[in-house]
Scaffold this active site. Sequence first.
Site, PDB file in Angstrom:
ATOM      1  N   ASN A 201      -4.656 -19.353   0.277  1.00  0.00           N
ATOM      2  CA  ASN A 201      -4.508 -20.640   0.941  1.00  0.00           C
ATOM      3  C   ASN A 201      -5.741 -21.527   0.702  1.00  0.00           C
ATOM      4  O   ASN A 201      -6.552 -21.244  -0.166  1.00  0.00           O
ATOM      5  CB  ASN A 201      -4.195 -20.491   2.427  1.00  0.00           C
ATOM      6  CG  ASN A 201      -3.170 -21.525   2.885  1.00  0.00           C
ATOM      7  OD1 ASN A 201      -3.286 -22.713   2.607  1.00  0.00           O
ATOM      8  ND2 ASN A 201      -2.146 -21.067   3.598  1.00  0.00           N
TER       9      ASN A 201
ATOM     10  N   HIS B 129      -6.341 -20.660  -3.216  1.00  0.00           N
ATOM     11  CA  HIS B 129      -5.944 -19.356  -3.761  1.00  0.00           C
ATOM     12  C   HIS B 129      -6.985 -18.699  -4.675  1.00  0.00           C
ATOM     13  O   HIS B 129      -6.640 -18.095  -5.686  1.00  0.00           O
ATOM     14  CB  HIS B 129      -4.621 -19.483  -4.507  1.00  0.00           C
ATOM     15  CG  HIS B 129      -3.442 -19.764  -3.624  1.00  0.00           C
ATOM     16  ND1 HIS B 129      -3.413 -19.439  -2.292  1.00  0.00           N
ATOM     17  CD2 HIS B 129      -2.233 -20.323  -3.902  1.00  0.00           C
ATOM     18  CE1 HIS B 129      -2.240 -19.802  -1.777  1.00  0.00           C
ATOM     19  NE2 HIS B 129      -1.513 -20.343  -2.725  1.00  0.00           N
TER      20      HIS B 129
ATOM     21  N   HIS C  51       2.081 -13.726  -3.454  1.00  0.00           N
ATOM     22  CA  HIS C  51       2.690 -15.056  -3.526  1.00  0.00           C
ATOM     23  C   HIS C  51       4.064 -15.018  -4.199  1.00  0.00           C
ATOM     24  O   HIS C  51       4.405 -15.904  -4.991  1.00  0.00           O
ATOM     25  CB  HIS C  51       1.754 -16.000  -4.286  1.00  0.00           C
ATOM     26  CG  HIS C  51       1.901 -17.442  -3.917  1.00  0.00           C
ATOM     27  ND1 HIS C  51       3.030 -18.175  -4.182  1.00  0.00           N
ATOM     28  CD2 HIS C  51       1.049 -18.296  -3.295  1.00  0.00           C
ATOM     29  CE1 HIS C  51       2.872 -19.418  -3.760  1.00  0.00           C
ATOM     30  NE2 HIS C  51       1.677 -19.519  -3.209  1.00  0.00           N
TER      31      HIS C  51
ATOM     32  N   ASP D  40       5.354 -26.193   4.221  1.00  0.00           N
ATOM     33  CA  ASP D  40       4.198 -25.600   3.544  1.00  0.00           C
ATOM     34  C   ASP D  40       3.130 -25.432   4.608  1.00  0.00           C
ATOM     35  O   ASP D  40       2.042 -26.020   4.538  1.00  0.00           O
ATOM     36  CB  ASP D  40       3.717 -26.501   2.396  1.00  0.00           C
ATOM     37  CG  ASP D  40       2.689 -25.801   1.503  1.00  0.00           C
ATOM     38  OD1 ASP D  40       2.426 -24.599   1.730  1.00  0.00           O
ATOM     39  OD2 ASP D  40       2.152 -26.454   0.592  1.00  0.00           O
TER      40      ASP D  40
ATOM     41  N   GLN E 124       2.262 -18.051   5.835  1.00  0.00           N
ATOM     42  CA  GLN E 124       2.512 -19.358   5.237  1.00  0.00           C
ATOM     43  C   GLN E 124       3.951 -19.357   4.723  1.00  0.00           C
ATOM     44  O   GLN E 124       4.302 -18.608   3.809  1.00  0.00           O
ATOM     45  CB  GLN E 124       1.539 -19.634   4.089  1.00  0.00           C
ATOM     46  CG  GLN E 124       1.622 -21.046   3.523  1.00  0.00           C
ATOM     47  CD  GLN E 124       0.809 -22.055   4.321  1.00  0.00           C
ATOM     48  OE1 GLN E 124       0.139 -21.698   5.290  1.00  0.00           O
ATOM     49  NE2 GLN E 124       0.857 -23.313   3.932  1.00  0.00           N
TER      50      GLN E 124
ATOM     51  N   GLU F 255       3.935 -15.875   2.792  1.00  0.00           N
ATOM     52  CA  GLU F 255       2.628 -15.340   2.432  1.00  0.00           C
ATOM     53  C   GLU F 255       1.904 -14.897   3.711  1.00  0.00           C
ATOM     54  O   GLU F 255       1.381 -15.730   4.451  1.00  0.00           O
ATOM     55  CB  GLU F 255       1.809 -16.394   1.706  1.00  0.00           C
ATOM     56  CG  GLU F 255       2.505 -17.020   0.499  1.00  0.00           C
ATOM     57  CD  GLU F 255       1.945 -18.385   0.176  1.00  0.00           C
ATOM     58  OE1 GLU F 255       0.722 -18.485  -0.047  1.00  0.00           O
ATOM     59  OE2 GLU F 255       2.730 -19.354   0.172  1.00  0.00           O
TER      60      GLU F 255
END
Length: 380
Positions: A109, A135, A209, A281, A318, A345
Amino acid sequence: MRRIPFLLTALVGLAIFSCSKTKNEEKMISTISKEAFGQLPDGQQADLYTLTNANGMTVNITNYGGIVTKLTAPDKNGQWADVVLGFDSLAPYLSGHPFFGALVGRYGNRIAKGKFKLNGQEYSLAINNGVNALHGGTKGFDKVIWKATEIKQDSVVGLQLEYTSKDMEEGYPGNLTVKVVYTLDNENALTIDYTATTDKPTVVNLTNHSYFNLTGLKRDILDHEVTLESDSIVPVDTTLIPTGKLRAVEGTPFDFRKATKISAGINKTEDEQIKAGGGYDHCWVLKRSGEGLVQFATVREPESGRVMEVFTTEPAVQFYTGNFLDGKLTGKGATYSKRFGFCLETEHYPDSPNQPQFPTTTLNPGETYKTTTKYKFSAK
C-alpha cells in the site's frame, strides 16, 4: 471344467478393479512439480511450481516475485477454471503489470510522499504512485527472485520462498529476512504464512496482490456478491492517503456487512470516497474479538456458484476493484479491462509509519513479524 471360465472371469474382473482402484488412488495424491519459466535480463532463472491437491485444484507459483500465476476453483457443476488474472509466460510479467498475483513488500500500500520517520530519522522512498510511494518501490519484492523450497506432506503441498532485503534497499532501513510459505490443502484452501526479522528498526507490511475473477475470466466482476465483516473504512484524500480518521460504513456505498453486489455502489460518485478511489480502493477495518485467524470476507459469483472465503490475522484489508485496469493488458485469452478483477489485500493500514494512531508496522531487532492469510474455494 465349466467353473474355470467363471473363475477366470472373476479373477480378471478383480484385477481390473484393483488396477482401477490404484489409478483412482493415484489421482487422489497431492503433488508439486517444477519447470523452467524463463530468464531475467540479468541471467537469473525463474521457475514455475505447480501445486495440485487431491481434488484436482491447481495453483501455479513462480519464484519471480512469488507470483501466483494460476489458481483453479470449481463451479456448481464441478467444472474447474482459472480465477486469477495473470499471464502464461514470464515475459509479460517483466514488461510491467499492476502487481498481478505478486508478493508485495517491504511495505504494501501507500506511504505519503515517500517519506517516514523512525526513531527520529527520516527515510526517503521512491515516488512511484503520483506523489506517493506504493508497494515497496520501483523494485519491490514483486520483482526479485526468491529462494524456493518445495514442501510435501500427507495432506498439503506447498512452496517456501525466502528473500533477504538488504539495508536501505528501496530506502528501507535494516537487513530484512523474509520467509513466505504457500500451502495448498485438500479443503481447496491456499494459505499464505509470512514471517520476517530485521537487524535494525524498520517498517514492514507484506501482502499478496492477486486479482480474482470468479467467473473464470469470462467477464467483469460487477455481479460478484461481497460480504465484509467490517464496520468502518480508512477514508483517504484525493491521492489515496488516509486522512487519519475512520469512517463508519453504515449508510454508505462501503457497507458490505450483508452480501451486496459490487455494482450496487461502485459508481456512486456523489460519495467523496468513491470519487477519490474511482470506485473501491480502500482499507476496511476488520471486526475482531481477539487475535488469530478470522474470516472477514465472502465473495460469491452467482452464475458459476463459485465462492471464495478469506481469513486473516491482519487488522485490515484493502478491497480494490481493478479501477485502473484499462484493457491494454491481455492474458489467458482475456482482456484485462476496467473492473475485470478484484483484490483483497490483507494488511495493516496504509501510511501507518506516518500515522501513530494506527496499528504499528514497526519491526525491531529481536521481534518476529508473523501474519497468515487463507483463501478457501467452494461452490454453491
